[in-house]
Design a protein around this motif. Sequence first.
Motif, PDB file in Angstrom:
ATOM      1  N   PHE A   1       0.834  -1.208   0.000  1.00 44.90           N
ATOM      2  CA  PHE A   1       0.000   0.000   0.000  1.00 44.90           C
ATOM      3  C   PHE A   1       0.860   1.246   0.000  1.00 44.90           C
ATOM      4  O   PHE A   1       0.672   2.153  -0.814  1.00 44.90           O
ATOM      5  CB  PHE A   1      -0.933  -0.012   1.222  1.00 44.90           C
TER       6      PHE A   1
ATOM      7  N   VAL B   1       0.928   3.702  -3.335  1.00 47.54           N
ATOM      8  CA  VAL B   1       0.412   5.066  -3.176  1.00 47.54           C
ATOM      9  C   VAL B   1       1.505   6.080  -3.479  1.00 47.54           C
ATOM     10  O   VAL B   1       1.272   7.075  -4.176  1.00 47.54           O
ATOM     11  CB  VAL B   1      -0.178   5.271  -1.758  1.00 47.54           C
TER      12      VAL B   1
ATOM     13  N   LEU C   1      -4.320  12.394  -1.362  1.00 47.80           N
ATOM     14  CA  LEU C   1      -4.835  11.126  -0.851  1.00 47.80           C
ATOM     15  C   LEU C   1      -6.341  11.203  -0.679  1.00 47.80           C
ATOM     16  O   LEU C   1      -6.877  12.250  -0.313  1.00 47.80           O
ATOM     17  CB  LEU C   1      -4.213  10.797   0.506  1.00 47.80           C
TER      18      LEU C   1
ATOM     19  N   GLN D   1      -7.593   6.437   2.081  1.00 53.26           N
ATOM     20  CA  GLN D   1      -6.137   6.276   2.056  1.00 53.26           C
ATOM     21  C   GLN D   1      -5.506   7.017   3.226  1.00 53.26           C
ATOM     22  O   GLN D   1      -4.565   6.525   3.845  1.00 53.26           O
ATOM     23  CB  GLN D   1      -5.575   6.784   0.735  1.00 53.26           C
TER      24      GLN D   1
ATOM     25  N   LYS E   1      -6.087   4.871   6.354  1.00 55.94           N
ATOM     26  CA  LYS E   1      -5.176   3.720   6.409  1.00 55.94           C
ATOM     27  C   LYS E   1      -3.755   4.159   6.744  1.00 55.94           C
ATOM     28  O   LYS E   1      -3.046   3.476   7.481  1.00 55.94           O
ATOM     29  CB  LYS E   1      -5.182   2.955   5.079  1.00 55.94           C
TER      30      LYS E   1
END
Length: 103
Positions: free
Chosen positions: A46, A50, A73, A77, A80
């Motif tokens: 992740f 990203v 983001l 996102q 997280k």
Amino acid sequence: MKRKPPASPFELQRKAAQRAALNALKRARRSAEKAGVSLSDWEGEFLGSVEERIKTHGRAFGDPEKGAPGQALSTMQGRKLKEITAKAKGEDPRPRWARKRPE
């Protein structure tokens, strides 16, 4: 010599959001490594994906409904990323949908 026209405030805000998101991703990964916390495969992937999407496209999500126009983001996102950062710091995860129990 021609001068470039000044950048629009929206463009400056977008670039600042990109830098802030990239710095937050680097801090999360660095703090996890420093604390010796092992991130799961999904969390490591992740963070990497990203970061790559922000560098390539300027933001990490394609659907404008999922985040603010000037942000790098999406809201999920960002959530997280906060969870990964808290895990790296050794904090207990917050319950997502738990109700407060009467004492």
